[in-house]
Design a protein around this motif. Structure first.
Motif, PDB file in Angstrom:
ATOM      1  N   ALA A  24      -5.309 -31.973  16.416  1.00 46.10           N
ATOM      2  CA  ALA A  24      -4.810 -33.054  15.576  1.00 46.10           C
ATOM      3  C   ALA A  24      -5.905 -33.553  14.645  1.00 46.10           C
ATOM      4  CB  ALA A  24      -4.301 -34.198  16.440  1.00 46.10           C
ATOM      5  N   SER A  25      -5.492 -33.939  13.436  1.00 42.74           N
ATOM      6  CA  SER A  25      -6.395 -34.563  12.485  1.00 42.74           C
ATOM      7  C   SER A  25      -5.650 -35.665  11.749  1.00 42.74           C
ATOM      8  CB  SER A  25      -6.939 -33.542  11.475  1.00 42.74           C
ATOM      9  OG  SER A  25      -5.880 -32.944  10.763  1.00 42.74           O
ATOM     10  N   GLY A  26      -6.395 -36.640  11.235  1.00 37.97           N
ATOM     11  CA  GLY A  26      -5.768 -37.736  10.519  1.00 37.97           C
ATOM     12  C   GLY A  26      -5.125 -38.765  11.425  1.00 37.97           C
ATOM     13  N   GLY A  27      -5.322 -38.626  12.717  1.00 37.56           N
ATOM     14  CA  GLY A  27      -4.757 -39.564  13.687  1.00 37.56           C
ATOM     15  C   GLY A  27      -5.216 -39.173  15.075  1.00 37.56           C
ATOM     16  N   ARG A  53      -0.135 -41.157  26.886  1.00 37.35           N
ATOM     17  CA  ARG A  53      -1.070 -41.997  27.645  1.00 37.35           C
ATOM     18  C   ARG A  53      -0.398 -43.276  28.115  1.00 37.35           C
ATOM     19  NH1 ARG A  53      -5.437 -39.326  29.580  1.00 37.35           N
ATOM     20  NH2 ARG A  53      -6.287 -37.954  27.977  1.00 37.35           N
ATOM     21  N   SER A  54       0.648 -43.687  27.435  1.00 36.65           N
ATOM     22  CA  SER A  54       1.317 -44.941  27.771  1.00 36.65           C
ATOM     23  C   SER A  54       2.356 -44.785  28.863  1.00 36.65           C
ATOM     24  CB  SER A  54       1.984 -45.521  26.517  1.00 36.65           C
ATOM     25  OG  SER A  54       1.045 -45.731  25.494  1.00 36.65           O
ATOM     26  N   SER A  55       2.657 -43.557  29.234  1.00 39.89           N
ATOM     27  CA  SER A  55       3.796 -43.351  30.138  1.00 39.89           C
ATOM     28  C   SER A  55       3.451 -42.598  31.402  1.00 39.89           C
ATOM     29  CB  SER A  55       4.914 -42.603  29.388  1.00 39.89           C
ATOM     30  OG  SER A  55       5.414 -43.387  28.336  1.00 39.89           O
ATOM     31  N   GLY A  56       2.185 -42.446  31.743  1.00 39.98           N
ATOM     32  CA  GLY A  56       1.843 -41.848  33.015  1.00 39.98           C
ATOM     33  C   GLY A  56       2.020 -40.350  33.050  1.00 39.98           C
ATOM     34  N   SER A  57       2.722 -39.863  34.054  1.00 44.91           N
ATOM     35  CA  SER A  57       2.820 -38.433  34.292  1.00 44.91           C
ATOM     36  C   SER A  57       3.611 -37.732  33.189  1.00 44.91           C
ATOM     37  CB  SER A  57       3.494 -38.175  35.641  1.00 44.91           C
ATOM     38  OG  SER A  57       2.743 -38.740  36.687  1.00 44.91           O
ATOM     39  N   ASP A  73      -7.441 -33.372  25.469  1.00 46.20           N
ATOM     40  CA  ASP A  73      -8.885 -33.558  25.459  1.00 46.20           C
ATOM     41  C   ASP A  73      -9.182 -34.566  24.367  1.00 46.20           C
ATOM     42  OD1 ASP A  73     -11.651 -33.401  24.920  1.00 46.20           O
ATOM     43  OD2 ASP A  73     -11.738 -31.333  25.603  1.00 46.20           O
ATOM     44  N   ASN A  74      -9.507 -35.795  24.772  1.00 44.36           N
ATOM     45  CA  ASN A  74      -9.709 -36.856  23.787  1.00 44.36           C
ATOM     46  C   ASN A  74     -10.889 -36.572  22.866  1.00 44.36           C
ATOM     47  OD1 ASN A  74      -7.567 -38.229  24.894  1.00 44.36           O
ATOM     48  ND2 ASN A  74      -8.861 -39.492  26.220  1.00 44.36           N
ATOM     49  N   ALA A  75     -11.938 -35.989  23.410  1.00 41.53           N
ATOM     50  CA  ALA A  75     -13.124 -35.717  22.604  1.00 41.53           C
ATOM     51  C   ALA A  75     -12.815 -34.734  21.475  1.00 41.53           C
ATOM     52  CB  ALA A  75     -14.239 -35.174  23.485  1.00 41.53           C
ATOM     53  N   LYS A  76     -11.905 -33.799  21.749  1.00 41.56           N
ATOM     54  CA  LYS A  76     -11.535 -32.804  20.742  1.00 41.56           C
ATOM     55  C   LYS A  76     -10.261 -33.185  19.992  1.00 41.56           C
ATOM     56  CE  LYS A  76     -13.696 -28.920  23.164  1.00 41.56           C
ATOM     57  NZ  LYS A  76     -13.493 -27.569  23.755  1.00 41.56           N
ATOM     58  N   ASN A  77      -9.639 -34.293  20.399  1.00 35.93           N
ATOM     59  CA  ASN A  77      -8.376 -34.718  19.777  1.00 35.93           C
ATOM     60  C   ASN A  77      -7.372 -33.570  19.755  1.00 35.93           C
ATOM     61  OD1 ASN A  77      -6.928 -36.928  18.741  1.00 35.93           O
ATOM     62  ND2 ASN A  77      -7.353 -36.339  16.621  1.00 35.93           N
ATOM     63  N   THR A  78      -7.255 -32.926  20.904  1.00 34.35           N
ATOM     64  CA  THR A  78      -6.445 -31.713  21.032  1.00 34.35           C
ATOM     65  C   THR A  78      -5.557 -31.815  22.263  1.00 34.35           C
ATOM     66  OG1 THR A  78      -8.118 -30.356  19.926  1.00 34.35           O
ATOM     67  CG2 THR A  78      -6.547 -29.202  21.341  1.00 34.35           C
ATOM     68  N   VAL A  79      -4.340 -31.339  22.111  1.00 31.40           N
ATOM     69  CA  VAL A  79      -3.391 -31.252  23.222  1.00 31.40           C
ATOM     70  C   VAL A  79      -3.214 -29.774  23.556  1.00 31.40           C
ATOM     71  CG1 VAL A  79      -1.016 -31.704  23.949  1.00 31.40           C
ATOM     72  CG2 VAL A  79      -2.243 -33.376  22.552  1.00 31.40           C
ATOM     73  N   TYR A  80      -3.088 -29.486  24.841  1.00 26.85           N
ATOM     74  CA  TYR A  80      -2.974 -28.109  25.299  1.00 26.85           C
ATOM     75  C   TYR A  80      -1.674 -27.894  26.060  1.00 26.85           C
ATOM     76  CZ  TYR A  80      -7.999 -28.098  24.391  1.00 26.85           C
ATOM     77  OH  TYR A  80      -9.225 -28.214  23.801  1.00 26.85           O
ATOM     78  N   LEU A  81      -1.177 -26.668  25.964  1.00 28.66           N
ATOM     79  CA  LEU A  81      -0.080 -26.232  26.826  1.00 28.66           C
ATOM     80  C   LEU A  81      -0.569 -24.995  27.577  1.00 28.66           C
ATOM     81  CD1 LEU A  81       2.878 -26.793  27.651  1.00 28.66           C
ATOM     82  CD2 LEU A  81       3.525 -25.006  26.012  1.00 28.66           C
TER      83      LEU A  81
END
Length: 125
Positions: A24-27, A53-57, A73-81
């Motif tokens: 993600a970029s720009g947000g 992050r607001s809804s738990g599991s 990964d917050n440091a990388k601003n990346t979501v993984y599947l």
């Protein structure tokens, strides 16, 4: 507005594992519900998984529960599947998406505001 770029798709055999990053970029991903969807040839786009992050599991489609894991990964601003024990029916274009509906873990595509371009996953038997 946040922009999303998926990667990591490719060819796999049944039983293999693949991990799809969504950068993600720009947000910040923490400000959104982050979801994964997929679309097989000739079929409608379907929900795979969502995390907020607001809804738990996280919440998963029944077809992938126990095999797929969504994480960030917050440091990388990346979501993984993370996709394990892949099946031929997992074949499709995988899309990452961001929703401002951060409570309730949205699973409907129309609730998502931003989409990535998609990455192809092909699983052979």
């Amino acid at each position: 507005q946040v922009q999303l770029v998926e990667s990591g798709g490719g060819l796999a055999q049944a039983g293999d594992s693949l991990t799809l990053p969504c950068a993600a970029s720009g947000g910040t991903v923490n400000n959104y519900a982050m979801g994964w969807f997929r679309q097989a040839p000739g079929k409608e786009r379907e929900f795979v998984a969502v995390f907020s992050r607001s809804s738990g599991s996280p919440y998963y489609a029944n077809s992938v529960k126990g095999r797929f894991t969504i994480s960030s990964d917050n440091a990388k601003n990346t979501v993984y599947l993370q996709m394990n024990s892949l099946k031929p029916e997992d074949t499709g274009i995988y899309y990452c998406a961001a929703s401002t509906v951060v409570f309730g873990l949205p699973s409907r595509a129309e609730l998502y505001d931003v989409w990535g371009q998609g990455t192809q996953v092909t699983v052979s038997s």
